[in-house]
Design an enzyme around this catalytic site. Structure first.
Site, PDB file in Angstrom:
ATOM      1  N   LYS A   1      11.516  53.263  48.895  1.00  0.00           N
ATOM      2  CA  LYS A   1      11.554  54.176  47.748  1.00  0.00           C
ATOM      3  C   LYS A   1      12.634  53.736  46.766  1.00  0.00           C
ATOM      4  O   LYS A   1      13.637  53.133  47.164  1.00  0.00           O
ATOM      5  CB  LYS A   1      11.790  55.616  48.218  1.00  0.00           C
ATOM      6  CG  LYS A   1      13.167  55.854  48.774  1.00  0.00           C
ATOM      7  CD  LYS A   1      13.462  57.338  48.965  1.00  0.00           C
ATOM      8  CE  LYS A   1      14.900  57.443  49.461  1.00  0.00           C
ATOM      9  NZ  LYS A   1      15.410  58.767  49.656  1.00  0.00           N
TER      10      LYS A   1
ATOM     11  N   LYS B   1      19.288  55.033  44.586  1.00  0.00           N
ATOM     12  CA  LYS B   1      20.529  54.647  43.930  1.00  0.00           C
ATOM     13  C   LYS B   1      21.208  53.521  44.683  1.00  0.00           C
ATOM     14  O   LYS B   1      22.075  52.858  44.166  1.00  0.00           O
ATOM     15  CB  LYS B   1      21.461  55.850  43.844  1.00  0.00           C
ATOM     16  CG  LYS B   1      20.945  56.933  42.920  1.00  0.00           C
ATOM     17  CD  LYS B   1      21.696  58.231  43.159  1.00  0.00           C
ATOM     18  CE  LYS B   1      21.097  59.363  42.338  1.00  0.00           C
ATOM     19  NZ  LYS B   1      21.334  60.665  42.965  1.00  0.00           N
TER      20      LYS B   1
ATOM     21  N   LYS C   1      20.302  56.113  57.417  1.00  0.00           N
ATOM     22  CA  LYS C   1      21.608  55.917  56.765  1.00  0.00           C
ATOM     23  C   LYS C   1      22.686  55.558  57.778  1.00  0.00           C
ATOM     24  O   LYS C   1      23.582  54.769  57.472  1.00  0.00           O
ATOM     25  CB  LYS C   1      22.012  57.162  55.972  1.00  0.00           C
ATOM     26  CG  LYS C   1      21.153  57.341  54.726  1.00  0.00           C
ATOM     27  CD  LYS C   1      21.754  58.320  53.744  1.00  0.00           C
ATOM     28  CE  LYS C   1      20.924  58.321  52.462  1.00  0.00           C
ATOM     29  NZ  LYS C   1      21.366  59.292  51.488  1.00  0.00           N
TER      30      LYS C   1
END
Ligand code: AMP
Ligand code: TRP
Length: 326
Positions: A192, A195, A111
């Site tokens: 994966k 969102k 991230k």
């Protein structure tokens, strides 16, 4: 009867991965165990969300969790920010895990790479997650595969705390579902489902209509081999479809593969099985959308039940580490 704790972030719309990896287990566990489920709104702040979007996402996620079958009378559903003990215990945990441990978190690395503003909260997030879990003395934590490393850190934090200050905290264990622990993106089946996917076509939103779901499955990326075989490394797209069918039907993906000669019929059956699986969820969701006060009431009840448990643990922790009584 065990103690269960789990959490979901109110960021964007919950998706099929959340349902199969987490929410379905949440609902199934509440009759056997003493379950605490948190909507982790403090965790969502690491993305610096727009305030109105955060409010909307928090209400929507609460509604989705209830629609998934989580019953506020049989478990405790609450907002993390409603129980201030989380922030306090979070600080205690930040001081109990090391910079090196947090630096090794693969989710942080991924991230941090993808964004310009890397908040300190993004870095310390797993310490707050450990606090969420340890405050409730949870034995088990139902999560998807992506949370495995964070759970290891929470265990290490508990073991370290206990060896320093005495056996006060329960050492938790991750519980992963047999099928659906890692649902992959339909357009990019080596990532994966999440969102924050690049293409919305790759994510099955739990608010998608049955037709939208079927369309996304139909367009799912496969490969040019034209043979249905379960081989996640060589055939990630087809294997993801077989995993989804397995999660919906309970049969092993290898056995399911034997029944199909072509991708088209496989996709049609996946869409049908998922729509069937989600039918009760969608029915409850439609009901809840008509009564938003049910969500508010559930969270108010949950807040009281959660605070009673969390505050009791925090008092013992404060005393053990040498903070004077207030
Ligand atoms: P999050 O949306 O990141 O708050 O995740 C909430 C729960 O859903 C956690 O238990 C995750 O492990 C699980 N989860 C998220 N994405 C997936 C996925 N693609 N497959 C399976 N489980 C997932
Ligand atoms: N980190 C989890 C996720 O992104 C959410 C979470 C926060 C959580 N606190 C938790 C999960 C405690 C389980 C237990 O999915």
């Amino acid at each position: 009867m065990g103690r269960i704790l789990s959490g979901i972030q109110p960021t964007g719309a919950p998706h099929l991965g959340n349902y199969l990896g987490a929410l379905r287990q949440w609902a199934a566990m509440q009759d056997e165990d003493d379950c605490f489920y948190a909507i982790v709104d403090l965790h969502a702040l690491i993305n610096v969300p727009d305030p109105d979007e955060l409010r909307t996402a928090t209400r929507n996620v609460a509604m989705v969790v209830l629609a998934a079958g989580v019953d506020p009378d049989r478990c405790t559903l609450f907002l993390q920010s409603h129980v201030p003990a989380h922030t306090e215990m979070g600080w205690v945990m930040e001081c109990g895990v090391s910079f090196g441990e947090l630096s090794r978190m693969t989710q942080f690395k991924a991230k941090a790479e993808a964004r310009e503003f890397v908040s300190a909260g993004l870095f310390t997030y797993p310490a707050l997650q450990a606090a969420d879990i340890l405050l409730y003395q949870a034995d088990r934590v139902p999560v998807g595969d992506d949370q495995r490393q964070h759970l290891e850190l929470a265990r290490d934090a508990a073991v370290r705390f206990n060896s320093r200050y005495g056996p006060l905290l329960t050492v938790p264990q991750a519980t992963l579902p047999k099928a659906g622990a890692r649902v992959m993106d339909l357009q990019d089946p080596t990532s994966k489902m999440s969102k924050s996917a690049i293409s919305p076509q790759g994510t099955i939103d739990l608010l998608d209509s049955p037709d939208e779901l079927a369309r996304k499955v139909k367009r799912a990326v496969t490969d040019t081999e034209g043979v249905v075989r379960y081989d996640p490394a060589a055939k990630p797209g087809v294997s993801n479809l077989l995993d989804l069918l397995s999660a919906a039907t309970g049969e092993a993906p290898e056995a399911l593969a034997d029944r199909y000669a072509q991708y088209g019929p496989l996709k049609a059956d996946v869409a049908e099985a998922l729509n069937e699986l989600l039918r009760p969820f969608r029915k409850r969701l439609a009901e809840l959308q008509g009564e938003p006060s049910a969500v508010t009431a559930a969270l108010a009840l949950g807040r009281q039940k959660a605070a009673a448990v969390a505050d009791a643990t925090l008092e013992r922790v404060r005393d053990a580490i040498g903070l004077l009584p207030r």
